[in-house]
Design an enzyme around this catalytic site. Structure first.
Site, PDB file in Angstrom:
ATOM      1  N   ARG A  37       0.814  -1.221   0.000  1.00 12.17           N
ATOM      2  CA  ARG A  37       0.000   0.000   0.000  1.00 12.17           C
ATOM      3  C   ARG A  37       0.846   1.270   0.000  1.00 12.17           C
ATOM      4  O   ARG A  37       0.387   2.329  -0.412  1.00 12.17           O
ATOM      5  CB  ARG A  37      -0.967   0.012   1.200  1.00 12.17           C
ATOM      6  CG  ARG A  37      -1.858   1.249   1.252  1.00 12.17           C
ATOM      7  CD  ARG A  37      -3.020   1.095   2.220  1.00 12.17           C
ATOM      8  NE  ARG A  37      -2.600   0.689   3.550  1.00 12.17           N
ATOM      9  CZ  ARG A  37      -2.046   1.502   4.457  1.00 12.17           C
ATOM     10  NH1 ARG A  37      -1.820   2.778   4.169  1.00 12.17           N
ATOM     11  NH2 ARG A  37      -1.701   1.056   5.650  1.00 12.17           N
ATOM     12  N   ASP A  76      -3.874  18.004 -17.836  1.00  9.40           N
ATOM     13  CA  ASP A  76      -4.299  16.630 -18.080  1.00  9.40           C
ATOM     14  C   ASP A  76      -3.835  16.285 -19.493  1.00  9.40           C
ATOM     15  O   ASP A  76      -4.364  16.796 -20.480  1.00  9.40           O
ATOM     16  CB  ASP A  76      -5.823  16.515 -17.960  1.00  9.40           C
ATOM     17  CG  ASP A  76      -6.323  15.087 -18.109  1.00  9.40           C
ATOM     18  OD1 ASP A  76      -5.651  14.288 -18.795  1.00  9.40           O
ATOM     19  OD2 ASP A  76      -7.399  14.777 -17.565  1.00  9.40           O
ATOM     20  N   TYR A 100     -12.952  17.349 -19.079  1.00  9.61           N
ATOM     21  CA  TYR A 100     -13.571  16.032 -18.923  1.00  9.61           C
ATOM     22  C   TYR A 100     -14.688  16.118 -17.886  1.00  9.61           C
ATOM     23  O   TYR A 100     -14.511  16.681 -16.797  1.00  9.61           O
ATOM     24  CB  TYR A 100     -12.515  15.013 -18.507  1.00  9.61           C
ATOM     25  CG  TYR A 100     -13.083  13.675 -18.111  1.00  9.61           C
ATOM     26  CD1 TYR A 100     -13.936  12.982 -18.964  1.00  9.61           C
ATOM     27  CD2 TYR A 100     -12.784  13.102 -16.884  1.00  9.61           C
ATOM     28  CE1 TYR A 100     -14.470  11.759 -18.597  1.00  9.61           C
ATOM     29  CE2 TYR A 100     -13.299  11.874 -16.513  1.00  9.61           C
ATOM     30  CZ  TYR A 100     -14.145  11.215 -17.375  1.00  9.61           C
ATOM     31  OH  TYR A 100     -14.680  10.007 -17.015  1.00  9.61           O
TER      32      TYR A 100
END
Length: 378
Positions: free
Chosen positions: A49, A172, A102
């Site tokens: 993790r 992005d 988006y």
């Protein structure tokens, strides 16, 4: 010694180990790692993790390709977007976002971060003066997509970088990929990808990544990575890295086909407009030519009516009716009722007569023949 993009895509971030010498990065399918002493890790790994060698290898490769100091991988593109926003924003801050961003990003900002006390202003990112006017004293992030989803607008990254002030400029880069565009070299501070798309490239794995420079931001992203746990699995990062090796050759074929599709559709009966930065008629053509290697593999087309757009989507055979993009296969969709349904009625609502096409790497003649027969149904 210096190396090219394809060489780095294959070799950067991993070298065969001295034990068995595997050519491919091993899938370290282990949740935990043996430690050499109390709280003394072996090569820095203790629990997946918070870090795993397979994940690290992908991060190093993407960072190399983007010209970043580091990359942090996440379980999806939206997890990467959320992580970037959470480390860059706090209650009372302001974000400027494009009017063609988006839909999932806008939904996250509007429906989650607004309730957290973060305000936003939606602007046309192709208008640098409008971006400058939207920046206030509490503006901490300017969120740019270029090309945008789904109207393929082109923002001038360098121009926005010059007027951003103290705000962090996040790009992005999903639609372009690091092969076609390197935002950090154009003045951006942070780059985000949905690796589900072109980086993975085969429609078989979901993931995301945040790339940047600066130790302080990396530390915060790493803490977020471990504390929240939106991590990719070693299996997912292995698949993503495998896809990344062929990014350059895939994108060349993608772009060849997309250019052919855009030229084919332009001027056809019932076609009102073709959105593709590679067309000289596109308002962002010159900016795209200056900041991109090529013009990408996404093509959007507006028909005369919504019914024609829907009929066209239902009539293709080789272009599969499906959401997502960036895979080797060609996809087609109706954004207003599919990927962008969540922004209906908002400032980011898309035209209902619009169709978005993700052009794959099939034979050009077959793609054009499929589009031709679909046009005949209108």
């Amino acid at each position: 010694m210096p190396s090219g993009f394809s060489t780095d895509a294959i070799h950067a971030g991993y070298e065969p180990d001295s034990l068995y010498g595997p050519i491919n990065t091993p899938i370290y399918a282990s949740t935990t790692f043996a430690q050499d002493d109390l709280a003394v890790t072996r090569n820095g790994y203790e629990y997946t993790r918070v870090g795993n060698p397979t994940i690290t290898a992908l991060e190093k490769t993407v960072a190399s390709l983007e010209g970043a100091e580091y990359a942090v991988a996440f379980s999806s593109g939206m997890a990467a977007v959320d992580a970037a926003l959470r480390v860059l924003l706090k209650p009372g801050d302001h974000i400027v976002i494009g009017n063609d961003a988006y839909g999932g990003t806008y939904r996250l900002i509007q429906q989650v971060f607004t309730h957290w006390g973060v305000s936003n202003t939606v602007v046309d990112m192709t208008d640098v003066d409008a971006v400058a006017a939207a920046i206030g004293d509490n503006t901490k992030v300017i969120w740019v997509e270029t090309p945008t989803n789904p109207l393929l607008a082109i923002a001038d990254i360098q121009a926005i970088a010059r007027i951003k002030g103290e705000a962090t400029l996040v790009v992005d880069n999903t639609f372009a990929s690091p092969y076609l565009q390197k935002p950090l070299g154009l003045g951006a501070d942070v780059v985000v990808h949905s690796t589900t798309k072109y980086i993975g490239g085969h429609s078989d794995v979901v993931g995301g990544v945040v790339c940047a420079r600066g130790a302080e931001l990396e530390e915060e992203l790493r803490f977020f990575f471990g504390w929240v746990g939106a991590i990719p699995s070693p299996f997912d990062t292995y698949l993503t890295a495998r896809g990344l090796k062929t990014l350059a050759v895939r994108l060349e074929r993608h772009c060849d086909n997309a250019e052919a599709v855009a030229r084919f559709l332009e001027g056809k009966d019932h076609v009102a407009r073709v959105y593709y930065p590679g067309l000289s008629t596109h308002p962002g053509h010159e900016v795209a030519k200056a900041q991109m290697r090529r013009f990408g593999a996404m093509v959007s087309v507006a028909f005369d009516t919504e019914d024609q757009a829907k009929t066209f989507c239902r009539s293709t055979k080789l272009f599969c009716l499906a959401e997502s993009l960036g895979g080797v296969e060609s996809l087609i969709e109706h954004p207003a009722t599919m990927t962008h349904l969540a922004v209906e009625g908002s400032a980011l609502a898309v035209p209902r007569e619009l169709v978005r096409i993700s052009v794959g790497i099939e034979d050009e003649a077959d793609l054009l023949a499929d589009l031709a027969q679909a046009l005949e149904k209108l």
